[in-house]
Design a protein around this motif. Structure first.
Motif, PDB file in Angstrom:
ATOM      1  N   LYS A  34      11.766   2.715   6.012  1.00 37.67           N
ATOM      2  CA  LYS A  34      11.908   1.447   5.305  1.00 37.67           C
ATOM      3  C   LYS A  34      11.130   1.410   3.998  1.00 37.67           C
ATOM      4  O   LYS A  34      11.628   0.920   2.979  1.00 37.67           O
ATOM      5  CB  LYS A  34      11.485   0.290   6.213  1.00 37.67           C
ATOM      6  CG  LYS A  34      11.751  -1.088   5.612  1.00 37.67           C
ATOM      7  CD  LYS A  34      11.448  -2.190   6.607  1.00 37.67           C
ATOM      8  CE  LYS A  34      11.764  -3.561   6.015  1.00 37.67           C
ATOM      9  NZ  LYS A  34      11.516  -4.641   6.995  1.00 37.67           N
ATOM     10  N   ASP A  35       9.899   1.922   4.008  1.00 40.71           N
ATOM     11  CA  ASP A  35       9.064   1.877   2.807  1.00 40.71           C
ATOM     12  C   ASP A  35       9.002   3.222   2.099  1.00 40.71           C
ATOM     13  O   ASP A  35       8.134   3.456   1.265  1.00 40.71           O
ATOM     14  CB  ASP A  35       7.657   1.398   3.148  1.00 40.71           C
ATOM     15  CG  ASP A  35       6.934   2.342   4.117  1.00 40.71           C
ATOM     16  OD1 ASP A  35       7.620   3.182   4.734  1.00 40.71           O
ATOM     17  OD2 ASP A  35       5.703   2.219   4.253  1.00 40.71           O
ATOM     18  N   GLY A  36       9.951   4.116   2.404  1.00 39.19           N
ATOM     19  CA  GLY A  36       9.939   5.439   1.804  1.00 39.19           C
ATOM     20  C   GLY A  36      10.662   5.494   0.471  1.00 39.19           C
ATOM     21  O   GLY A  36      11.691   4.833   0.285  1.00 39.19           O
ATOM     22  N   ASP A  37      10.136   6.292  -0.467  1.00 37.00           N
ATOM     23  CA  ASP A  37      10.788   6.470  -1.763  1.00 37.00           C
ATOM     24  C   ASP A  37      11.551   7.791  -1.774  1.00 37.00           C
ATOM     25  O   ASP A  37      11.796   8.387  -0.725  1.00 37.00           O
ATOM     26  CB  ASP A  37       9.763   6.411  -2.898  1.00 37.00           C
ATOM     27  CG  ASP A  37       8.682   7.487  -2.784  1.00 37.00           C
ATOM     28  OD1 ASP A  37       8.824   8.399  -1.938  1.00 37.00           O
ATOM     29  OD2 ASP A  37       7.699   7.424  -3.550  1.00 37.00           O
ATOM     30  N   HIS A  38      11.925   8.263  -2.953  1.00 37.94           N
ATOM     31  CA  HIS A  38      12.722   9.491  -3.036  1.00 37.94           C
ATOM     32  C   HIS A  38      11.907  10.723  -2.662  1.00 37.94           C
ATOM     33  O   HIS A  38      12.449  11.650  -2.047  1.00 37.94           O
ATOM     34  CB  HIS A  38      13.280   9.649  -4.446  1.00 37.94           C
ATOM     35  CG  HIS A  38      14.158  10.847  -4.617  1.00 37.94           C
ATOM     36  ND1 HIS A  38      15.347  11.000  -3.941  1.00 37.94           N
ATOM     37  CD2 HIS A  38      14.014  11.975  -5.377  1.00 37.94           C
ATOM     38  CE1 HIS A  38      15.909  12.152  -4.264  1.00 37.94           C
ATOM     39  NE2 HIS A  38      15.124  12.758  -5.141  1.00 37.94           N
ATOM     40  N   ARG A  39      10.653  10.738  -2.985  1.00 37.04           N
ATOM     41  CA  ARG A  39       9.857  11.942  -2.768  1.00 37.04           C
ATOM     42  C   ARG A  39       9.570  12.202  -1.293  1.00 37.04           C
ATOM     43  O   ARG A  39       9.536  13.357  -0.854  1.00 37.04           O
ATOM     44  CB  ARG A  39       8.537  11.838  -3.535  1.00 37.04           C
ATOM     45  CG  ARG A  39       8.699  11.959  -5.043  1.00 37.04           C
ATOM     46  CD  ARG A  39       7.344  11.891  -5.714  1.00 37.04           C
ATOM     47  NE  ARG A  39       7.423  12.029  -7.161  1.00 37.04           N
ATOM     48  CZ  ARG A  39       7.400  13.192  -7.810  1.00 37.04           C
ATOM     49  NH1 ARG A  39       7.323  14.302  -7.126  1.00 37.04           N
ATOM     50  NH2 ARG A  39       7.470  13.228  -9.121  1.00 37.04           N
ATOM     51  N   LEU A  40       9.311  11.152  -0.527  1.00 31.57           N
ATOM     52  CA  LEU A  40       8.946  11.296   0.889  1.00 31.57           C
ATOM     53  C   LEU A  40       7.862  12.365   1.058  1.00 31.57           C
ATOM     54  O   LEU A  40       8.000  13.306   1.831  1.00 31.57           O
ATOM     55  CB  LEU A  40      10.174  11.644   1.736  1.00 31.57           C
ATOM     56  CG  LEU A  40      11.222  10.532   1.893  1.00 31.57           C
ATOM     57  CD1 LEU A  40      12.355  10.988   2.795  1.00 31.57           C
ATOM     58  CD2 LEU A  40      10.592   9.250   2.432  1.00 31.57           C
ATOM     59  N   SER A  41       6.775  12.188   0.321  1.00 31.22           N
ATOM     60  CA  SER A  41       5.710  13.189   0.322  1.00 31.22           C
ATOM     61  C   SER A  41       4.388  12.657   0.860  1.00 31.22           C
ATOM     62  O   SER A  41       3.367  13.332   0.767  1.00 31.22           O
ATOM     63  CB  SER A  41       5.503  13.730  -1.100  1.00 31.22           C
ATOM     64  OG  SER A  41       5.194  12.678  -2.000  1.00 31.22           O
ATOM     65  N   ARG A  42       4.394  11.445   1.429  1.00 32.49           N
ATOM     66  CA  ARG A  42       3.178  10.922   2.040  1.00 32.49           C
ATOM     67  C   ARG A  42       2.890  11.673   3.338  1.00 32.49           C
ATOM     68  O   ARG A  42       3.757  12.347   3.891  1.00 32.49           O
ATOM     69  CB  ARG A  42       3.331   9.424   2.328  1.00 32.49           C
ATOM     70  CG  ARG A  42       3.639   8.572   1.096  1.00 32.49           C
ATOM     71  CD  ARG A  42       4.057   7.177   1.499  1.00 32.49           C
ATOM     72  NE  ARG A  42       5.242   7.205   2.358  1.00 32.49           N
ATOM     73  CZ  ARG A  42       5.811   6.118   2.873  1.00 32.49           C
ATOM     74  NH1 ARG A  42       5.298   4.924   2.614  1.00 32.49           N
ATOM     75  NH2 ARG A  42       6.878   6.233   3.635  1.00 32.49           N
ATOM     76  N   GLU A  43       1.685  11.533   3.835  1.00 36.12           N
ATOM     77  CA  GLU A  43       1.310  12.224   5.060  1.00 36.12           C
ATOM     78  C   GLU A  43       2.241  11.840   6.207  1.00 36.12           C
ATOM     79  O   GLU A  43       2.661  12.700   6.991  1.00 36.12           O
ATOM     80  CB  GLU A  43      -0.141  11.900   5.416  1.00 36.12           C
ATOM     81  CG  GLU A  43      -0.619  12.495   6.738  1.00 36.12           C
ATOM     82  CD  GLU A  43      -0.506  14.009   6.799  1.00 36.12           C
ATOM     83  OE1 GLU A  43      -0.338  14.551   7.915  1.00 36.12           O
ATOM     84  OE2 GLU A  43      -0.585  14.659   5.735  1.00 36.12           O
ATOM     85  N   SER A  44       2.565  10.557   6.314  1.00 41.04           N
ATOM     86  CA  SER A  44       3.463  10.128   7.387  1.00 41.04           C
ATOM     87  C   SER A  44       4.847  10.733   7.231  1.00 41.04           C
ATOM     88  O   SER A  44       5.509  11.088   8.224  1.00 41.04           O
ATOM     89  CB  SER A  44       3.566   8.595   7.407  1.00 41.04           C
ATOM     90  OG  SER A  44       4.029   8.102   6.159  1.00 41.04           O
ATOM     91  N   PRO A  50      11.727   9.826 -13.910  1.00 41.90           N
ATOM     92  CA  PRO A  50      10.308   9.556 -13.643  1.00 41.90           C
ATOM     93  C   PRO A  50       9.566  10.758 -13.096  1.00 41.90           C
ATOM     94  O   PRO A  50       8.340  10.742 -12.965  1.00 41.90           O
ATOM     95  CB  PRO A  50      10.365   8.427 -12.601  1.00 41.90           C
ATOM     96  CG  PRO A  50      11.673   8.621 -11.909  1.00 41.90           C
ATOM     97  CD  PRO A  50      12.607   9.106 -12.970  1.00 41.90           C
ATOM     98  N   TYR A  51      10.289  11.837 -12.769  1.00 45.62           N
ATOM     99  CA  TYR A  51       9.670  12.993 -12.139  1.00 45.62           C
ATOM    100  C   TYR A  51       9.323  14.111 -13.111  1.00 45.62           C
ATOM    101  O   TYR A  51       8.781  15.137 -12.702  1.00 45.62           O
ATOM    102  CB  TYR A  51      10.610  13.539 -11.048  1.00 45.62           C
ATOM    103  CG  TYR A  51      11.078  12.468 -10.098  1.00 45.62           C
ATOM    104  CD1 TYR A  51      10.190  11.825  -9.251  1.00 45.62           C
ATOM    105  CD2 TYR A  51      12.419  12.079 -10.067  1.00 45.62           C
ATOM    106  CE1 TYR A  51      10.605  10.823  -8.397  1.00 45.62           C
ATOM    107  CE2 TYR A  51      12.846  11.082  -9.202  1.00 45.62           C
ATOM    108  CZ  TYR A  51      11.939  10.450  -8.376  1.00 45.62           C
ATOM    109  OH  TYR A  51      12.357   9.451  -7.531  1.00 45.62           O
TER     110      TYR A  51
END
Length: 263
Positions: free
Chosen positions: A233-243, A167-168
């Motif tokens: 808990k709600d993180g995906d593989h990328r972990l690229s959100r601001e948080s 998907p990437y």
């Protein structure tokens, strides 16, 4: 070419002994009390992603030395991906540490980069003081091989390589027999991971590429007592959100501070 590519100036180059080169970007900091930071990207990724860029800015604001680079066959470094293997990428990481950094280093690895950061800790134990893994994927070639169907095994045996959609990337990832065999020789989860520095692992529980349970295996095999896992808990593989990026910077900042004498 991505928007990041057009916005950034051309990278610098570090010549390799084989006449190829490693593309890199760095900030040479003056904060001598802080260790340097080295970022290693993931498979078929490069040094100009959001996590690397955020860390570069974060370290520059602290005047902390920072280096990011493209492994051979990736990004703007020389070489062809399908003709390279993990031990060569590990050699690139070691060369970057040797030639572009001074003193102790906190090595940050994303996905496959998490495997390479662990190899760097084994290859340069006197230089690596801390590890920060982002969905770290050590020994992923072994898991890939174990998940092959009978038909896929036959394709690999016949063609010497096999493609897998991802998907990437719009193009399938190509895994060669040479890469899988080399991965066996570069394994780090062999029962004991000998590392005396500090480890921080960030892993999303919704990661559909690298199971978060792998992070538990890393912790169980690491010899250092100072190893922690932060499950998102709600993180995906990328972990690229601001948080996610804030937590990444916090982990680097934590490992940049000395351990108090009374701890």
């Amino acid at each position: 070419m991505t928007d990041a590519d057009t916005a950034l100036p051309p990278p610098d180059r570090l010549d390799r002994p084989d006449s190829g080169y490693i593309a890199y970007r760095r900030h040479v900091g003056k904060a001598e009390s802080l260790p340097g930071v080295v970022f290693i990207h993931g498979l078929r990724s490069d040094m100009d992603g959001g996590k690397a860029e955020r860390l570069h800015v974060f370290c520059a604001e602290r005047d902390q030395s920072f280096v990011r680079f493209d492994c051979r066959g990736h990004g703007q470094s020389s070489g062809v991906f399908e003709e390279t293997v993990l031990s060569e990428w590990a050699d690139d990481a070691a060369l970057v540490i040797d030639q572009l950094t001074k003193g102790p280093q906190v090595v940050v690895g994303s996905s496959m980069g998490g495997w390479l950061m662990m190899r760097a800790a084994l290859d340069r134990p006197s230089r690596v003081s801390g590890l920060v893994g982002i969905a770290a994927a050590p020994d992923f070639t072994r898991r890939f091989r174990d998940e092959l169907t009978v038909d896929e095994q036959a394709t690999l045996a016949r063609d010497g390589q096999i493609g897998r959609p991802t998907p990437y990337d719009p193009h399938p990832y190509v895994f060669t027999q040479a890469l899988l065999d080399d991965g066996d020789d570069c394994s780090v989860l062999t029962g004991t991971f000998n590392f005396d520095g500090r480890i921080r692992l960030l892993h999303g529980m919704l990661d559909d590429s690298v199971p978060w349970e792998l992070a538990l295996e890393i912790l169980s095999q690491a010899t250092t007592p100072d190893a922690r896992l932060h499950l998102i808990k709600d993180g995906d593989h990328r972990l690229s959100r601001e948080s996610d990026l804030r937590q990444l910077c916090q982990a680097v900042a934590e490992l940049s501070l000395p351990v108090p004498d009374d701890c």
